[in-house]
Enzyme design. Structure first.
Site, PDB file in Angstrom:
ATOM      1  N   ASP A  39       0.794  -1.233   0.000  1.00 16.97           N
ATOM      2  CA  ASP A  39       0.000   0.000   0.000  1.00 16.97           C
ATOM      3  C   ASP A  39       0.825   1.281   0.000  1.00 16.97           C
ATOM      4  O   ASP A  39       0.274   2.370   0.169  1.00 16.97           O
ATOM      5  CB  ASP A  39      -0.975  -0.010   1.180  1.00 16.97           C
ATOM      6  N   ASP A  54      -6.740  -4.525  -5.407  1.00 16.35           N
ATOM      7  CA  ASP A  54      -6.402  -3.214  -4.866  1.00 16.35           C
ATOM      8  C   ASP A  54      -5.037  -2.712  -5.354  1.00 16.35           C
ATOM      9  O   ASP A  54      -4.811  -1.500  -5.466  1.00 16.35           O
ATOM     10  CB  ASP A  54      -6.376  -3.256  -3.325  1.00 16.35           C
TER      11      ASP A  54
END
Ligand code: GLY
Length: 376
Positions: free
Chosen positions: A95, A157
């Site tokens: 991330d 994602d």
């Protein structure tokens, strides 16, 4: 190819509401916000340094600055961005894109402040080490010596974390960053994307040979279902990949995801948490999937080479934003979040709350409409 479409009449009111609420949150938060409970932000423990969502809060501050011109907001964004930096010492997650693109690159783009660049370049370098050359993918979770299960896992994602790599390739001239980002996107296209245009949240590979094993899920209903936020990450992420590479397979992928999802949206255009839930229409929505989709559609419209489709993507984004503004904001109820009825993860019993990333993409999409010349 964004066509000129008149700004909706409610756009300024919506942005004003978002800025006022963001200023209020700035005055009251001590740590990064994640989701609301009882109308108040649940804040992330300080030792998590913003977890995966800290960049969304910083990004919201950068956008509020760009919308208002208030230097106090850019100063606050700088300060909060600094609180993400310890994550450069924790290399156990993909991330870094969400964190450092929104926390730093966005700030650099909006202010021209060069001092924001080195940390984002360092984040891209760390992210690039997660690339598995045998499987041609970026490992989603866990450290590089984690269990084979984690070392072989990809998730939809990650499509949103690739733009940091494309940016770093341009900034440094090191094409490796762009090559691995495009390779990961191709792997996602081949293995997550199904014939009907839906996507699986997770895919598992053998980390040693790179061989594909199976589709799976973490936040969706099942290995064969389509998790709505993952599908929205894909629409947005594949559009970004097309912009960065010019490869039409990525434009087509983004379009195919839209072909799947659009007829499956309810009348108010805010998706249920998973397109395959058997409880529809009596199930929870995910307003964050809607705001990610609206921002992604505006990004897709900007790169679409078919003018008719570009208008369709733009108009659909506006319709979603209107629905969010008219029926999903906290305007009347006064919660600390901007958007109500998000779902972090129904399988983990986290639903029907505000989500900081839902709020961020709502404002990003509003800003793309309001100030199309801004480089977001
Ligand atoms: N990237 C985590 C999520 O969308 O919930």
């Amino acid at each position: 190819m964004t066509n000129h479409i008149p700004s909706p009449s409610w756009l300024d009111d919506a942005l004003e509401f978002c800025i006022v609420k963001t200023r209020h949150n700035l005055a009251t938060l001590t740590d990064f916000p994640e989701r609301t409970e009882g109308g108040q932000w649940i804040q992330i423990a300080p030792e998590q340094h913003g977890w995966w969502v800290g960049g969304h809060w910083v990004g919201l501050l950068w956008l509020a600055y760009a919308a208002s011109g208030d230097p106090a907001l850019s100063a606050a964004a700088h300060t909060w961005a600094g609180r993400l930096l310890p994550q450069l010492n924790d290399q156990s997650d993909h991330d870094l894109g969400f964190l450092f693109e929104l926390g730093f690159v966005l700030g650099y783009r909006l202010t021209g402040d060069e001092s924001l660049k080195p940390s984002a370049l360092q984040a891209a370098s760390i992210l690039s080490r997660r690339f598995n050359p045998r499987g041609q993918f970026i490992q989603a979770w866990g450290s590089l010596d984690a269990s084979p299960e984690l070392r072989g896992r990809t998730i939809m994602d990650t499509m949103m974390n690739l733009d940091l790599l494309f940016w770093a390739a341009k900034e440094t001239g090191n094409s490796y960053y762009a090559e691995i980002a495009a390779a990961h996107a191709r792997t996602t296209l081949i293995h997550h994307l199904r014939a009907d245009g839906s996507t699986s949240h997770v895919c598992d590979f053998d980390p040693e040979t790179g061989a594909f094993i199976k589709q799976g899920t973490h936040q969706g209903l099942s290995a064969t279902s389509c998790w709505s936020r993952g599908q929205a990450w894909g629409v947005y992420g594949f559009a970004d990949c097309y912009r960065a590479t010019g490869d039409p397979i990525f434009l087509n992928a983004s379009r195919r995801l839209m072909v799947y999802l659009w007829p499956r949206l309810p009348a108010d255009l805010v998706p249920f948490w998973d397109y395959d839930s058997p409880l529809i229409p009596n199930d929870v929505r995910d307003s964050s999937a809607a705001s990610v989709l609206a921002a992604g559609l505006l990004s897709l419209a900007a790169v679409e080479n078919d003018p008719n489709l570009a208008s369709i993507w733009q108009n659909r984004a506006i319709s979603i934003l209107e629905a969010l503004w008219k029926t999903y904001t906290s305007l009347k109820s006064g919660e600390a979040c901007l958007l109500l009825h998000g779902t972090r993860s129904k399988p983990h019993n986290l639903m029907d709350h505000g989500l900081i990333y839902g709020d961020y993409y709502f404002v990003e999409a509003l800003m793309r409409l309001s100030k199309p010349k801004l480089s977001l």
